[in-house]
Write a protein that holds these residues in place. Structure first.
Motif, PDB file in Angstrom:
ATOM      1  N   SER A 115      20.819   8.373  17.355  1.00  0.00           N
ATOM      2  CA  SER A 115      21.372   9.598  16.767  1.00  0.00           C
ATOM      3  C   SER A 115      21.654   9.420  15.281  1.00  0.00           C
ATOM      4  O   SER A 115      21.484  10.360  14.495  1.00  0.00           O
ATOM      5  N   ILE A 116      22.085   8.234  14.891  1.00  0.00           N
ATOM      6  CA  ILE A 116      22.297   7.973  13.461  1.00  0.00           C
ATOM      7  C   ILE A 116      20.964   8.011  12.721  1.00  0.00           C
ATOM      8  O   ILE A 116      20.846   8.600  11.640  1.00  0.00           O
ATOM      9  N   GLU A 117      19.939   7.414  13.318  1.00  0.00           N
ATOM     10  CA  GLU A 117      18.604   7.458  12.718  1.00  0.00           C
ATOM     11  C   GLU A 117      18.116   8.897  12.577  1.00  0.00           C
ATOM     12  O   GLU A 117      17.500   9.259  11.563  1.00  0.00           O
ATOM     13  N   ARG A 125      22.596   4.316  17.975  1.00  0.00           N
ATOM     14  CA  ARG A 125      21.693   4.055  16.855  1.00  0.00           C
ATOM     15  C   ARG A 125      20.679   5.184  16.666  1.00  0.00           C
ATOM     16  O   ARG A 125      20.414   5.612  15.536  1.00  0.00           O
ATOM     17  N   TRP A 171      21.516   3.201   6.759  1.00  0.00           N
ATOM     18  CA  TRP A 171      21.782   3.943   5.516  1.00  0.00           C
ATOM     19  C   TRP A 171      20.856   3.462   4.400  1.00  0.00           C
ATOM     20  O   TRP A 171      20.365   4.256   3.592  1.00  0.00           O
ATOM     21  N   VAL A 215      25.124   0.892  10.746  1.00  0.00           N
ATOM     22  CA  VAL A 215      25.214   1.969   9.761  1.00  0.00           C
ATOM     23  C   VAL A 215      24.727   1.491   8.396  1.00  0.00           C
ATOM     24  O   VAL A 215      23.969   2.190   7.706  1.00  0.00           O
ATOM     25  N   ALA A 260      27.321  10.624   7.729  1.00  0.00           N
ATOM     26  CA  ALA A 260      26.192  10.427   8.644  1.00  0.00           C
ATOM     27  C   ALA A 260      26.683  10.167  10.062  1.00  0.00           C
ATOM     28  O   ALA A 260      26.134  10.695  11.039  1.00  0.00           O
ATOM     29  N   VAL A 261      27.732   9.357  10.205  1.00  0.00           N
ATOM     30  CA  VAL A 261      28.275   9.052  11.528  1.00  0.00           C
ATOM     31  C   VAL A 261      28.901  10.299  12.141  1.00  0.00           C
ATOM     32  O   VAL A 261      28.756  10.562  13.342  1.00  0.00           O
ATOM     33  N   ARG A 296      17.523   5.276   4.655  1.00  0.00           N
ATOM     34  CA  ARG A 296      17.626   6.721   4.866  1.00  0.00           C
ATOM     35  C   ARG A 296      16.541   7.492   4.126  1.00  0.00           C
ATOM     36  O   ARG A 296      15.973   7.010   3.144  1.00  0.00           O
ATOM     37  N   ALA A 317      26.074  12.508  13.240  1.00  0.00           N
ATOM     38  CA  ALA A 317      25.407  11.852  14.372  1.00  0.00           C
ATOM     39  C   ALA A 317      26.221  11.993  15.648  1.00  0.00           C
ATOM     40  O   ALA A 317      25.657  12.110  16.751  1.00  0.00           O
ATOM     41  N   SER A 318      27.542  12.019  15.522  1.00  0.00           N
ATOM     42  CA  SER A 318      28.375  12.173  16.718  1.00  0.00           C
ATOM     43  C   SER A 318      28.184  13.558  17.332  1.00  0.00           C
ATOM     44  O   SER A 318      28.239  13.714  18.560  1.00  0.00           O
TER      45      SER A 318
END
Length: 324
Positions: free
Chosen positions: A275-277, A273, A175, A171, A190-191, A178, A194-195
């Motif tokens: 989905s966070i991206e 990773r 971040w 993260v 963001a998390v 970003r 992303a979830s």
């Protein structure tokens, strides 16, 4: 009484059968092609044919097809284990199979797939007999999905700490890279988003588009209306196993984005990773709506009228399948 021709034919069949048996046994118990000791990695979830192909590629067996056939004929029925195994030089196919179905691993692994909620991470670590000690259910969104090397006798808590440290590093790294003008203002947000992206699509190519759609909804103050946020407080992220009830859609809680404006209070799973991206680099789109397309993906729409037409098509597909 058999004729001379019949006797010859019977003898030929017997010779052929004997040759087949010799071929099967020789290829199973005979010396293998590996010239020096080596290690072999079996990934989590691997099947016999995929492992056989990797064994042939690495030069541990002569034929993947032959290995698979003989394993099904002569194998003891043991399950292939995930891990790294030591394979001695010239090991027979029988010996190779015995090794990769044993607990005699050089290295052991535990895999947390993308989108696995924390209650199931807990279950997986608890079920691993190589680990020791007690464990509390980790905070949702704190575990990085990945494959982790573990030591026999290592504590579950120490493995979990490495998983959580991996998420924290990931993260922080993402971040810092970003994109501009994001709707999420903190790494924690963001998390959380992303979830939702992780749970809403199983197609990697759609992640950025789904992230863009939900970013648009957040900017305009629209309800996210993400079904997985309804399910989470009911099952803690495990499959619901039935249709969502109307009363559950209308429930008011910290997660339900059908009754709550903005993001849920907490993540609803452990996002990977990618989905966070996607959340930190969402697609440039005007889409506000999406509906399943019948292939595992979605059809996106900018307007409600367009969305309603897409929904009608999806219902037609479901009726044709007998789902409705």
């Amino acid at each position: 009484m058999l004729s001379r021709r019949g006797c010859v034919g019977t003898a030929a069949l017997a010779v052929g059968a004997l040759a087949g048996i010799v071929w099967l046994l020789g290829g199973w118990y005979g010396s293998g092609p590996l010239k020096k000791d080596a290690t072999f990695l079996v990934p989590s979830g691997a099947t016999l044919p995929t492992v056989a192909a990797r064994l042939q590629e690495k030069g541990l067996i002569g034929s993947a097809t032959g290995f698979t056939l003989r394993a099904r004929v002569f194998g003891g029925g043991g399950a292939i284990k995930a891990g790294e195994f030591a394979i001695p030089a010239h090991a027979s196919a029988a010996r190779v199979l015995a090794i990769i179905t044993s607990d005699d691993m050089v290295q052991r692994f535990v895999t947390i797939p993308e989108g696995m909620p924390s209650i199931m991470v807990y279950d997986r670590l608890e079920a691993n007999k190589q680990l020791t000690g007690n464990l509390a259910v980790p905070e949702e969104g704190s575990v990085l999905p990945d494959t982790y090397l573990i030591d026999k006798g290592e504590t579950r808590e120490s493995v979990l700490r490495r998983m959580q440290a991996g998420m924290a590093r990931t993260v922080e790294e993402l971040w810092a890279k970003r994109g501009a003008n994001l709707v999420v203002k903190t790494p924690e947000q963001a998390v959380i988003l992303a979830s939702i992206v992780e749970k809403e699509t199983g197609k990697p190519s759609e992640r950025a588009m789904v992230a863009g759609l939900y970013s648009n909804r957040l900017r305009t103050g629209m309800l996210l209306q993400a079904d997985p946020t309804i399910i989470y407080p009911i099952t803690r992220g495990k499959p619901l196993g039935r249709r969502i009830k109307q009363s559950e859609i209308q429930a008011v809680n910290d997660y339900n984005t059908y009754t709550r404006v903005g993001l849920p209070l907490h993540p609803i799973t452990n996002p990977g990773r990618a989905s966070i991206e996607a959340v930190l680099h969402p697609a440039a789109t005007k889409a506000l709506y999406m509906v399943a397309d019948g292939t595992g993906g979605h059809v996106f729409a900018d307007t409600l009228a367009e969305h309603n037409r897409n929904v009608a098509k999806w219902f037609a597909i479901r009726r044709a399948r007998g789902d409705m």
